[in-house]
Design an enzyme around this catalytic site. Sequence first.
Site, PDB file in Angstrom:
ATOM      1  N   ASP A 145       0.847  -1.187   0.000  1.00 26.26           N
ATOM      2  CA  ASP A 145       0.000   0.000   0.000  1.00 26.26           C
ATOM      3  C   ASP A 145       0.884   1.239   0.000  1.00 26.26           C
ATOM      4  O   ASP A 145       1.859   1.298   0.758  1.00 26.26           O
ATOM      5  CB  ASP A 145      -0.838  -0.022   1.292  1.00 26.26           C
ATOM      6  CG  ASP A 145      -2.226   0.530   1.111  1.00 26.26           C
ATOM      7  OD1 ASP A 145      -2.350   1.613   0.524  1.00 26.26           O
ATOM      8  OD2 ASP A 145      -3.173  -0.121   1.587  1.00 26.26           O
ATOM      9  N   ASP A 188      -3.229   4.407  -2.470  1.00 27.10           N
ATOM     10  CA  ASP A 188      -4.315   4.831  -1.589  1.00 27.10           C
ATOM     11  C   ASP A 188      -4.873   6.179  -2.037  1.00 27.10           C
ATOM     12  O   ASP A 188      -4.112   7.099  -2.353  1.00 27.10           O
ATOM     13  CB  ASP A 188      -3.749   4.955  -0.163  1.00 27.10           C
ATOM     14  CG  ASP A 188      -4.794   5.337   0.860  1.00 27.10           C
ATOM     15  OD1 ASP A 188      -5.657   4.498   1.157  1.00 27.10           O
ATOM     16  OD2 ASP A 188      -4.738   6.481   1.367  1.00 27.10           O
ATOM     17  N   HIS A 190     -11.330  -3.259   3.837  1.00 26.41           N
ATOM     18  CA  HIS A 190     -11.220  -2.875   5.245  1.00 26.41           C
ATOM     19  C   HIS A 190     -11.969  -1.581   5.575  1.00 26.41           C
ATOM     20  O   HIS A 190     -11.913  -1.119   6.709  1.00 26.41           O
ATOM     21  CB  HIS A 190      -9.735  -2.726   5.610  1.00 26.41           C
ATOM     22  CG  HIS A 190      -9.078  -1.601   4.878  1.00 26.41           C
ATOM     23  ND1 HIS A 190      -8.722  -1.684   3.541  1.00 26.41           N
ATOM     24  CD2 HIS A 190      -8.759  -0.345   5.252  1.00 26.41           C
ATOM     25  CE1 HIS A 190      -8.196  -0.537   3.152  1.00 26.41           C
ATOM     26  NE2 HIS A 190      -8.204   0.290   4.166  1.00 26.41           N
ATOM     27  N   ASP A 191     -12.614  -0.988   4.593  1.00 28.87           N
ATOM     28  CA  ASP A 191     -13.342   0.260   4.835  1.00 28.87           C
ATOM     29  C   ASP A 191     -14.859   0.092   4.833  1.00 28.87           C
ATOM     30  O   ASP A 191     -15.575   1.053   5.113  1.00 28.87           O
ATOM     31  CB  ASP A 191     -12.985   1.301   3.751  1.00 28.87           C
ATOM     32  CG  ASP A 191     -11.546   1.790   3.867  1.00 28.87           C
ATOM     33  OD1 ASP A 191     -11.026   1.847   4.995  1.00 28.87           O
ATOM     34  OD2 ASP A 191     -10.950   2.101   2.816  1.00 28.87           O
TER      35      ASP A 191
HETATM   36  C1  GLC Z   1      -8.177   4.909   2.073  1.00 30.87           C
HETATM   37  C2  GLC Z   1      -7.990   3.728   2.987  1.00 30.87           C
HETATM   38  C3  GLC Z   1      -8.627   4.044   4.302  1.00 30.87           C
HETATM   39  C4  GLC Z   1      -7.935   5.261   4.887  1.00 30.87           C
HETATM   40  C5  GLC Z   1      -7.972   6.429   3.908  1.00 30.87           C
HETATM   41  C6  GLC Z   1      -7.037   7.519   4.310  1.00 30.87           C
HETATM   42  O1  GLC Z   1      -9.510   5.137   1.793  1.00 30.87           O
HETATM   43  O2  GLC Z   1      -8.524   2.574   2.396  1.00 30.87           O
HETATM   44  O3  GLC Z   1      -8.550   2.969   5.196  1.00 30.87           O
HETATM   45  O4  GLC Z   1      -8.557   5.640   6.083  1.00 30.87           O
HETATM   46  O5  GLC Z   1      -7.581   6.040   2.614  1.00 30.87           O
HETATM   47  O6  GLC Z   1      -5.712   7.126   4.079  1.00 30.87           O
END
Ligand code: GLC
Length: 554
Positions: A117, A219, A342-343
């Site tokens: 990531d 990301d 995970h979101d």
């Molecule tokens: C992306 C990630 C999330 C994070 C956000 C800020 O959406 O998947 O988990 O909180 O970026 O980095």
Amino acid sequence: MLHRVTFSSQTFQTSNNAANVPSWWRSAVFYEVYIRSFQDSNDDGIGDLRGIAQRLPYLKSLGVDAIWITPFYPSPMADFGYDVSDYTGVDPSFGTMADFDSLIQAAHDLGIRIVIDLVLNHTSDVHPWFAEARSSRGNPKRDWYIWRDAKPDGSPPNNWTGFFGGSAWQWDAHTGQYYLHLFLDRQPDLNWRNPAVVQAMELVLRFWLDKGVDGFRLDAINFLIKHEAFPDMPIATNATGGDLVQYHIYVNNQPELHPLLQHVRRILESYPGDRVLIGETGTLKAPELSQFYGAGLDEIHLPMIVLPLHTTWQAQAMRECLLEFYAGLPERAVPHFVFSNHDDKRLITRYGLEHHRSIAMLLLTLSGSPILYYGDEIAMCDMYVPPEKRVDTAGMINPENYPGRDPNRTPMQWNASTNAGFTAETVESWLPINENRSTINVETQAQDPDSTLSFYKSLLHFRSSSRALREGSIQFLEDSGDVLAYLRECGDERLLIVINFGSDSPVLDLSVLTDHAHCVLSSTMQRPEAVAVAEVTLNAYESMLFRLTSNKEG
Ligand code: GLC
Ligand code: CA
């Protein structure tokens, strides 16, 4: 009640097999490892790099081709690693750089690729770059972030809101200006219009490419560049006519983003091997998604397609959604469907247990390279996490309405013991472990030939042996009521997938297509290996995969 379904003519065809030299990522199955929750190796209740290494044989036997590991860099963990304070290090809670090196070696020895990531949009507020930037207005790194004066009344420079709620601007009393943060105030946005930022991040990319990573998951990549004039964003009712929401049009997908993505792609391509860029683009619109591939397919290889995540589990809705995406895909572009992560809520929590295997059937038989979220394969669901156990900051802002992302991030359930084999029995894991671990766990399901895990494994192993599934064309069939049906074809191999979204038992008349349909796999795991018939009755919520042969071959 029975009803007859007949297939009429084909409606659509898209081909995914035009590549001269097929790249591995064109047909790979990815698997998201949320590192904190996968496997703890040193009994501190937090998953880590060595834990992942221990579980590589499991991932191999499951049949995935590549894993995406969520951030493991040094971080104060305000957003559990998505707030990076050192882009070329490993946070001690996840292990050491030597652990990372061993993990990549061990994974490659097993033929599993590693995608990491990369959080380019923002850093942690304790990153040394930000510490310098906020030390004085004249600091050389000041312009690495986005600073603006207050309005005359002291309020923020514009109406922009952050994705975790509240204003996207945070007042810095020491230097008397606001800084921009689209996520938490502890995640200041970098200024990607500054060439020094681009250069610094280029070194980061090279650092990990030199280590042999097989690619990056970028990301929040759609937000890198902000509109130069920082205009107020429009506010209107949401799609369902409900609450007023802000449309983030001046931070999403700005034209100047695309040369940057091309630059990142060129860096990747200057390395040997076949490395991949996956992108979190947030878009729900097919035409916009196409832009992230780049006009010459020279930007992100695999922009994440999250639309199905926002579609009701209903045959016609899903069919329309998929057709729209396939129709809008640039030629030779590979779709990368994301159904869970995970979101967001886990699949079962979103769609219901009765549909869980059909969702897997769909995801793993569509053309493209899909991604699974850890625990999908054993049917993990969201867990109610009581307020005192919550750790996700996003869930603390408005806990009545939004519990945050803790419910879908609970530890992987490896066995039925108290801590599910995730960490030592005497340790308190960082998030509670779901009580359904007594049956929803890898060990129990591995022994049961009819389990969800066995179903996933059968599907994944069949997929890897099938050119039609990995590279074949896809054709959606018409008039299928509660049943979504499509063909996958490559050379002589012809497969039919049927998914019953409803509680009825429709009879499928396959005579338009074939008179010999051999069942390869059913979501019930209860079908005889080779039913050679042209009429099939589906059970409620059942999905099936058939191999079609002509009468002569029969
Ligand atoms: C992306 C990630 C999330 C994070 C956000 C800020 O959406 O998947 O988990 O909180 O970026 O980095
Ligand atoms: Ca640990």
